[in-house]
Design an enzyme around this catalytic site. Structure first.
Site, short mmCIF file in Angstrom:
data_model
loop_
_atom_site.label_atom_id
_atom_site.label_comp_id
_atom_site.label_asym_id
_atom_site.label_seq_id
_atom_site.Cartn_x
_atom_site.Cartn_y
_atom_site.Cartn_z
N ASP A 281 -8.54 -5.92 -1.36
CA ASP A 281 -7.29 -5.65 -2.06
C ASP A 281 -6.62 -6.98 -2.41
O ASP A 281 -6.86 -8.01 -1.75
CB ASP A 281 -6.34 -4.80 -1.21
CG ASP A 281 -5.14 -4.33 -2.02
OD1 ASP A 281 -5.33 -3.60 -3.00
OD2 ASP A 281 -4.00 -4.70 -1.67
N GLU B 4 -2.77 -8.86 -4.10
CA GLU B 4 -1.40 -8.79 -4.61
C GLU B 4 -1.27 -9.88 -5.66
O GLU B 4 -1.93 -10.94 -5.58
CB GLU B 4 -0.37 -8.98 -3.49
CG GLU B 4 -0.41 -7.92 -2.41
CD GLU B 4 -0.13 -6.51 -2.92
OE1 GLU B 4 0.54 -6.37 -3.97
OE2 GLU B 4 -0.58 -5.55 -2.28
N HIS C 239 5.84 -6.32 -3.07
CA HIS C 239 5.06 -6.88 -1.96
C HIS C 239 5.83 -7.83 -1.05
O HIS C 239 5.33 -8.22 0.01
CB HIS C 239 3.80 -7.59 -2.47
CG HIS C 239 4.04 -8.52 -3.62
ND1 HIS C 239 4.92 -9.58 -3.56
CD2 HIS C 239 3.50 -8.55 -4.87
CE1 HIS C 239 4.89 -10.24 -4.71
NE2 HIS C 239 4.05 -9.62 -5.54
N HIS D 125 3.71 -3.44 -0.01
CA HIS D 125 2.29 -3.59 -0.27
C HIS D 125 1.85 -4.93 0.33
O HIS D 125 2.57 -5.92 0.25
CB HIS D 125 2.01 -3.62 -1.77
CG HIS D 125 2.18 -2.29 -2.42
ND1 HIS D 125 1.27 -1.78 -3.32
CD2 HIS D 125 3.15 -1.35 -2.30
CE1 HIS D 125 1.67 -0.59 -3.73
NE2 HIS D 125 2.81 -0.31 -3.13
N ASP E 36 -3.31 -3.18 3.16
CA ASP E 36 -3.84 -2.13 2.29
C ASP E 36 -5.35 -2.04 2.37
O ASP E 36 -5.92 -0.94 2.26
CB ASP E 36 -3.40 -2.39 0.84
CG ASP E 36 -1.91 -2.11 0.64
OD1 ASP E 36 -1.24 -1.72 1.61
OD2 ASP E 36 -1.41 -2.31 -0.48
#
Length: 239
Positions: A8, A10, A58, A154, A159
């Site tokens: 994952d 960001e 985030h 997030h 995640d």
């Protein structure tokens, strides 16, 4: 066994084409559908401001990233971790787009030349499994009873860890298949080789069973108007 990386990211925004950049990367390693304990977690200086809208999602600010390495400083670490693995990503097109952009900036090969391809997209899997239902990570955690109350923002590693649980829940039936495909242990093979082998048992149909079989075939042939293929292929009876 298959080595998989649940991944994952960001970012500073939604569109790498418009200059948005990677700021966080989280990877969790699975082998044979089990966690190995290895993971990779990196914060990356995007060399640009992080908009307030992105920070609201985030919680990662420009100030926090100011002393973090640039992607070119950690690219070898990332590539070494994912090389040769199958990627599992929630909304793969988004993350792959950003990562391929970062790799391109530092003149490195795209993910499809580094990893097993294509990546597994768990959003697509969820939409196929649950048509018309929400396919975001929170909704899937709720559907499969996965605890995610600690997910206030997030976060790439957080995640990725949740996605591990979601992916395993979505593919639970594959565990027995993997077990079936694993090679037998040496001890099992040795025991099988040492087992005494007798003559193969032969089982022959009785005259009554043969007659009944012929009756069924004749009925099928009659019902089809004599169009059954096997009758035309039967060898001629010799006297």
């Amino acid at each position: 066994m298959t080595r998989q990386i649940v991944l994952d990211t960001e970012t500073t925004g939604l569109e790498w084409q418009n200059g948005d950049r990677l700021i966080e990367l989280g990877c969790v390693e699975l082998v044979g559908r089990k966690r190995t304990g290895r993971h990779l977690h990196l914060y990356v200086n995007p060399e640009r401001e992080v908009p307030e809208g992105a920070v609201a999602v985030h919680g990662i600010t420009t100030e926090f990233l100011a002393d973090k390495p640039r992607f070119r400083d950690v690219v070898d670490q990332f590539v070494d971790f994912v090389r040769g693995a199958e990627l599992i990503i929630h909304n793969a097109a988004f993350d792959v787009g950003f990562l391929d952009n970062e790799l391109s900036i530092v003149k490195r090969s795209p993910l499809r030349e580094i990893c097993v391809w294509p990546a597994i997209d768990t959003v697509r899997m969820a939409r196929d499994m649950f048509p018309g239902k929400r396919a975001n990570l929170d909704a899937l955690c709720e559907r499969f009873g996965i605890e995610n109350s600690h997910r206030e923002f997030h976060g790439a590693l957080l995640d990725a860890e949740l996605l591990v649980e979601v992916y395993l829940a979505m593919t639970r039936g594959q565990e027995s298949l993997i077990i079936d495909l694993e090679p037998e242990p040496a001890a099992v093979r040795a025991a099988a080789a040492a087992r005494p082998r007798g003559a193969l048992r032969q089982v022959r149909a009785t005259a009554e069973e043969i007659a009944e079989h012929e009756r069924v075939l004749a009925d099928i042939d009659k019902a089809s108007g004599g169009a059954t293929v096997w009758r035309s292929l039967e060898p001629a009876t010799t006297n």
